[in-house]
Design a protein around this motif. Sequence first.
Motif, short mmCIF file in Angstrom:
data_model
loop_
_atom_site.label_atom_id
_atom_site.label_comp_id
_atom_site.label_asym_id
_atom_site.label_seq_id
_atom_site.Cartn_x
_atom_site.Cartn_y
_atom_site.Cartn_z
N LEU A 87 0.84 -1.20 0.00
CA LEU A 87 0.00 0.00 0.00
C LEU A 87 0.87 1.25 0.00
O LEU A 87 1.87 1.32 0.71
N THR A 112 0.06 5.29 0.67
CA THR A 112 -0.94 6.31 0.98
C THR A 112 -0.49 7.67 0.44
O THR A 112 0.70 7.88 0.21
N MET A 117 -9.69 3.83 3.80
CA MET A 117 -8.62 3.66 4.78
C MET A 117 -8.90 4.36 6.10
O MET A 117 -8.20 4.16 7.07
N TRP A 122 -2.02 -6.04 4.02
CA TRP A 122 -0.86 -5.49 3.32
C TRP A 122 0.43 -6.23 3.66
O TRP A 122 0.71 -6.49 4.83
N ALA A 158 3.79 -1.31 3.50
CA ALA A 158 3.16 -0.04 3.15
C ALA A 158 4.17 1.09 3.24
O ALA A 158 5.09 1.06 4.06
N ASP A 202 3.71 4.99 4.02
CA ASP A 202 2.71 5.95 4.48
C ASP A 202 3.28 7.36 4.44
O ASP A 202 4.27 7.66 5.11
N VAL A 258 -3.42 1.58 8.78
CA VAL A 258 -2.46 0.80 8.01
C VAL A 258 -1.78 -0.22 8.93
O VAL A 258 -1.68 -1.41 8.60
N SER A 282 -3.85 -3.20 9.72
CA SER A 282 -4.20 -4.09 8.61
C SER A 282 -2.98 -4.69 7.92
O SER A 282 -3.09 -5.26 6.84
N VAL A 290 5.44 -1.04 7.87
CA VAL A 290 5.07 0.19 7.19
C VAL A 290 6.18 1.21 7.43
O VAL A 290 6.65 1.37 8.55
N CYS A 310 7.02 5.05 7.55
CA CYS A 310 6.28 6.29 7.79
C CYS A 310 7.18 7.49 7.52
O CYS A 310 8.26 7.60 8.09
#
Length: 328
Positions: A154, A156, A204, A217, A220, A222, A232, A235, A242, A244
């Motif tokens: 993912l 974002t 989201m 996911w 990700a 983000d 996020v 999930s 993720v 960030c």
Amino acid sequence: MSEFKALLVSEEQGQFTRRVVLRRIDELPAGEVLIRVHWSSLNYKDALSASGNRGVTRHYPHTPGIDAAGVVEASAVPELVPGDEVIVTGYDLGMNTPGGFGQYIRVPAGWVLKRPAGLSLRESMVLGTAGLTAGLCIDKLQRAGLTAGAGPVLVTGATGGVGSIAVAMLAQQGHEVVAMTGKADQADFLRGLGASEVISREEMQSGTGKMLLAERWAAAVDTVGGDILFNVVKSLRYDASVACCGLTAGGQFQASVFPFILRSVNLLGVDSVEQPLVAKASMWDRLSLQWKTDLSRLEREITLDQLSDHIDTILAGSMTGRAVVNLG
């Protein structure tokens, strides 16, 4: 040449104004390297600086521009000589030090990288801080175990600078990319960059009050922060991560430890501003060679005179892709 053009942001009776002015080179701060800037790029942080955000820039008048690419005109260090093509991103450039929205900058030698062989000066600014950040995010995810074919990744804020480059770069490396955006009319743009699926910001934002969401996911990137970031995290698949790197949706989110202790997920922070120069150089080499990506679909070229209008566009949340600034 003792005078040069620059975008100057001034505070007048509590209001911030922007105009292109002539400045003198001897007005620049002390520094070991004087650079004639040929190209820059527009980032969200530049727009904040250009609108009087004291968290970015403390004192005005000021010239923003956290990215610059150009040619050395004078140097006090032997490793950089007049004629060298160089790039500068991050550190204090464009924040409290006059930045790349002027035709000249003077900076410490420790901020300056020679142009990577695989990129032109213009190409380096299509990437700029956004491309460097996207690359650092992907590198961190791969170090945490992400491999091509692992499942959907993912991104974002996918129409922004970092997001759009991340979509294109991940897709080129063989990942299945899902792009999240609040701009429904940009779905074709994101698919053109390589996204296999486009989802809405509203999707989201659903389930904010839950401790866990369905595993979805494999990883990700983000760029927005806020409660979207925590959704996020909730999930991610087991042992996924993720990266960030942004906060356009907010600097805080409601959190619980459940995703971390029940699914062993990882929240990885990414900063491109204060990275040691050697780390930046390594990533720029990768961006110019094995990770070089066709970004022609997401870039547009603007002039210094057009910059103020584009700053308003990015502040309004209406910007897509990258604006590269021609200072020639």
